[in-house]
Write a protein that holds these residues in place. Structure first.
Motif, PDB file in Angstrom:
ATOM      1  N   SER A 278      25.948  43.063  44.181  1.00  0.00           N
ATOM      2  CA  SER A 278      25.457  43.214  42.797  1.00  0.00           C
ATOM      3  C   SER A 278      25.558  44.651  42.307  1.00  0.00           C
ATOM      4  O   SER A 278      24.719  45.106  41.542  1.00  0.00           O
ATOM      5  CB  SER A 278      23.991  42.810  42.672  1.00  0.00           C
TER       6      SER A 278
ATOM      7  N   SER B 135      28.584  47.373  40.851  1.00  0.00           N
ATOM      8  CA  SER B 135      29.990  47.735  40.675  1.00  0.00           C
ATOM      9  C   SER B 135      30.266  49.122  41.228  1.00  0.00           C
ATOM     10  O   SER B 135      31.389  49.415  41.619  1.00  0.00           O
ATOM     11  CB  SER B 135      30.490  47.651  39.236  1.00  0.00           C
TER      12      SER B 135
ATOM     13  N   ALA C 249      20.330  46.719  36.739  1.00  0.00           N
ATOM     14  CA  ALA C 249      20.380  47.719  35.667  1.00  0.00           C
ATOM     15  C   ALA C 249      20.461  47.030  34.303  1.00  0.00           C
ATOM     16  O   ALA C 249      19.856  47.471  33.327  1.00  0.00           O
ATOM     17  CB  ALA C 249      21.570  48.634  35.863  1.00  0.00           C
ATOM     18  N   GLY C 250      21.195  45.924  34.248  1.00  0.00           N
ATOM     19  CA  GLY C 250      21.354  45.204  32.989  1.00  0.00           C
ATOM     20  C   GLY C 250      20.031  44.670  32.469  1.00  0.00           C
ATOM     21  O   GLY C 250      19.774  44.661  31.261  1.00  0.00           O
TER      22      GLY C 250
ATOM     23  N   ARG D 204      27.439  38.417  37.223  1.00  0.00           N
ATOM     24  CA  ARG D 204      27.902  39.328  36.168  1.00  0.00           C
ATOM     25  C   ARG D 204      28.581  40.560  36.756  1.00  0.00           C
ATOM     26  O   ARG D 204      29.495  41.139  36.143  1.00  0.00           O
ATOM     27  CB  ARG D 204      26.786  39.689  35.194  1.00  0.00           C
ATOM     28  N   THR D 205      28.202  40.950  37.981  1.00  0.00           N
ATOM     29  CA  THR D 205      28.893  42.086  38.599  1.00  0.00           C
ATOM     30  C   THR D 205      30.342  41.721  38.930  1.00  0.00           C
ATOM     31  O   THR D 205      31.247  42.551  38.795  1.00  0.00           O
ATOM     32  CB  THR D 205      28.134  42.547  39.866  1.00  0.00           C
TER      33      THR D 205
ATOM     34  N   THR E  25      27.647  42.135  32.033  1.00  0.00           N
ATOM     35  CA  THR E  25      26.303  42.576  31.661  1.00  0.00           C
ATOM     36  C   THR E  25      26.065  42.381  30.164  1.00  0.00           C
ATOM     37  O   THR E  25      25.020  41.893  29.740  1.00  0.00           O
ATOM     38  CB  THR E  25      26.128  44.067  32.037  1.00  0.00           C
TER      39      THR E  25
ATOM     40  N   ALA F 193      25.639  51.260  37.356  1.00  0.00           N
ATOM     41  CA  ALA F 193      26.346  50.165  38.035  1.00  0.00           C
ATOM     42  C   ALA F 193      25.623  49.764  39.316  1.00  0.00           C
ATOM     43  O   ALA F 193      26.186  49.766  40.402  1.00  0.00           O
ATOM     44  CB  ALA F 193      27.783  50.602  38.313  1.00  0.00           C
ATOM     45  N   VAL F 194      24.353  49.459  39.190  1.00  0.00           N
ATOM     46  CA  VAL F 194      23.538  49.083  40.361  1.00  0.00           C
ATOM     47  C   VAL F 194      22.786  47.783  40.063  1.00  0.00           C
ATOM     48  O   VAL F 194      22.685  47.385  38.904  1.00  0.00           O
ATOM     49  CB  VAL F 194      22.525  50.201  40.695  1.00  0.00           C
TER      50      VAL F 194
ATOM     51  N   ASP G 196      22.832  38.364  38.328  1.00  0.00           N
ATOM     52  CA  ASP G 196      23.388  39.708  38.492  1.00  0.00           C
ATOM     53  C   ASP G 196      24.635  39.672  39.385  1.00  0.00           C
ATOM     54  O   ASP G 196      25.627  40.368  39.143  1.00  0.00           O
ATOM     55  CB  ASP G 196      22.303  40.596  39.129  1.00  0.00           C
TER      56      ASP G 196
ATOM     57  N   ASN H 218      32.121  42.202  35.757  1.00  0.00           N
ATOM     58  CA  ASN H 218      32.299  43.632  35.475  1.00  0.00           C
ATOM     59  C   ASN H 218      33.498  44.208  36.235  1.00  0.00           C
ATOM     60  O   ASN H 218      34.331  44.916  35.674  1.00  0.00           O
ATOM     61  CB  ASN H 218      31.036  44.415  35.864  1.00  0.00           C
TER      62      ASN H 218
HETATM   63  N1  ASP Z   1      24.658  44.951  38.664  1.00  0.00           N
HETATM   64  C1  ASP Z   1      25.558  45.204  37.564  1.00  0.00           C
HETATM   65  C2  ASP Z   1      26.691  46.091  38.028  1.00  0.00           C
HETATM   66  O1  ASP Z   1      26.532  46.862  38.952  1.00  0.00           O
HETATM   67  C3  ASP Z   1      24.855  45.793  36.387  1.00  0.00           C
HETATM   68  C4  ASP Z   1      23.871  44.797  35.829  1.00  0.00           C
HETATM   69  O2  ASP Z   1      24.289  43.961  34.996  1.00  0.00           O
HETATM   70  O3  ASP Z   1      22.707  44.796  36.225  1.00  0.00           O
HETATM   71  O4  ASP Z   1      27.760  46.022  37.487  1.00  0.00           O
END
Ligand code: ASP
Length: 481
Positions: A327, A329, A410-411, A443-444, A366, A406-407, A440, A447
């Motif tokens: 999760s 990027s 975060a979104g 969605r990662t 995200t 990107a953690v 998450d 991303n």
């Molecule tokens: N975890 C997603 C990322 O690192 C960010 C997020 O949507 O929380 O791309």
């Protein structure tokens, strides 16, 4: 025997991790899993992040300096940011379309929605917002008693610590000038930026600045620096290789920990959590899966004909499975770079510049999720957002996804800003919080896939993409031929 590909090993690790978590929760061993297995997952993410920061720094310096002349750098930079912005806005538009058509928030029973609406009105009243769209339950004597009961309840809800912390952090950020995001990109102490994973944009700024200045000094001075930068880059890539050898085991620990934390000693809880939010989760998932399996391949087919559908997934699957399990990027970035360079055949000059920027600012998954979440939360509180408000959602979700680190999660934190921008209660993130970690993961993957897609388009445009069909490694695979 043919060696099993890395992504298959990672998938097996993930599945075993989930199975372990389910067994351990039904046997009452969740505490053991969290204490003795989960920490290896954290070590894995730490290792990847440890590599990501210096890799971003050195690969951008190398990337910028190797491009050779400042004007082509400017052209490429503009193109990169422009295409990233375009994909983000398209993802939000898709999210808005889906959530308005499926209307997951309206599928909740009427009584709860009326209660939700009353609690929203209580909150809006306290915050000084005017209720514009007709129904005002607080003025209706029929609902007076219910309003009093809910008022008590929502006080407790707001004190929900997990959310309160996040809101405080965002609020302190917001109370500054409108140009603050720009100010935040320029570091005053570069070593401070290096020590904080949330300051990736500052590192990118410094790296581009440093790389550009390398172009302007004499070759005999710049060449040794460039050689050093290239050498250091190689060391970090070797580190990625080594860490990835152990990825299947680490991923097992990571997934076992994530699922055990959700389930505790009662697996039924996970099922319950999902049931309540199933339509919302489904809407987000449909959007994310459409991005991965339809939108990006279509875009590639239109702009980069050299890369076939199955070849793209085969090339990117190690990065995609890693994005899913971590999760993050940022943590996935080193592997994304390897996949794009070695499997998709993108020249290093392009990938080392485009991908680190993408991992930080381009988050299509995200932004899509934020659009769906805001409208869903409004729907379940019986609030119809106007077209104007939905345009505001497009704008703020774009900015929020750029600003998201990107953690993991975060979104969700940045969703507070999107909710506030249309006058909704930011504490509602607590409602979708229980399913957020799973969404998450998906969605990662979006991303990371989005970054790779844009990188391929730019490389092809610059004639720096040399895709080799993995089944046919001696020839360049071209759909036109
Ligand atoms: N975890 C997603 C990322 O690192 C960010 C997020 O949507 O929380 O791309």
């Amino acid at each position: 025997m043919k060696k099993l590909a890395l992504h298959w090993k990672i998938i097996i690790g993930m599945v075993l991790g989930i199975i372990w978590a389910l067994i351990s929760s039904s046997m009452g061993w969740s505490e053991f899993t969290i204490n003795w297995i989960d920490p290896f997952g954290t070590i894995f993410i730490n290792l990847l992040k440890l590599i990501a920061v210096p890799l971003v720094l050195f690969s951008i310096i190398g990337g910028v300096a190797n491009i050779g002349d400042p004007s082509s750098l400017g052209r490429m930079g503009g193109k990169t940011l422009g295409i990233y912005l375009l994909t983000t806005v398209s993802a939000i538009a898709l999210g808005l379309l889906l959530v308005n058509v499926i209307s997951p928030g309206k599928l909740i029973d009427e009584e709860s929605r009326v209660d939700n609406r009353i609690s929203y009105e209580i909150w809006a009243d306290a915050e000084g917002y005017e209720i514009k769209d007709g129904i005002n339950y607080l003025k209706d004597p029929k609902f007076f008693k219910r309003a009093q009961e809910i008022s008590e309840l929502s006080k407790n809800e707001l004190q929900n610590a997990a959310v309160a912390d996040k809101m405080k952090a965002v609020k302190s950020k917001k109370e500054t000038s409108p140009l603050q995001p720009l100010v935040d990109i320029v570091p005053s102490n570069f070593f401070y930026s290096l020590s904080n994973n949330g300051l990736m944009l500052q590192i990118i700024f410094f790296a581009v600045f440093f790389g550009v200045c390398l172009l302007f000094i004499s070759k005999d001075k710049s060449q040794p620096v460039l050689n050093l930068v290239d050498g250091i880059n190689e060391v970090f890539l070797k580190m990625v290789d080594l860490v990835m050898q152990a990825a299947p085991f680490f991923v097992f620990a990571l997934l076992a920990g994530v699922v055990s934390k959700m389930a505790g000693n009662d697996i039924g809880k996970v099922v319950e959590i999902f049931k309540g939010l199933s339509w919302y989760s489904l809407t987000v998932l449909i959007g994310l899966l459409l991005m991965i399996f339809v939108i990006y391949p279509l875009v590639l087919k239109m702009f980069v004909r050299k890369i076939p559908y199955s070849g793209f997934f085969k090339s990117m699957s190690p990065a995609q499975t890693l994005a899913f399990s971590t999760s993050s990027s940022a943590a996935t970035l080193p592997v994304t770079m390897e996949c794009v360079e070695q499997n998709l055949g993108v020249n290093k000059k392009i990938s080392s510049f485009v991908l680190p920027i993408g991992a930080t600012v381009n988050m299509d998954g995200t932004s899509l999720y934020q659009a769906v979440a805001v409208i869903f939360l409004a729907q379940m509180h019986m609030i119809d957002l106007t077209i104007g408000q939905q345009v505001t959602v497009v704008l703020t979700a774009t900015l929020a996804s750029i600003g998201s680190a990107a953690v993991p999660s975060a979104g969700l934190v940045m969703l507070i800003i999107v909710l506030s921008s249309v006058g909704l209660n930011p504490a509602w993130i607590a409602i979708i919080f229980p399913v957020d970690r799973i969404l998450d993961m998906f969605r990662t993957v979006v991303n990371v896939t989005g970054d790779a897609t844009v990188c391929s388009i730019i490389a092809d445009g610059e004639n720096m993409l040399d895709y080799i069909d993995p089944e046919n490694p001696t020839e360049t695979f071209d759909l036109d031929s």
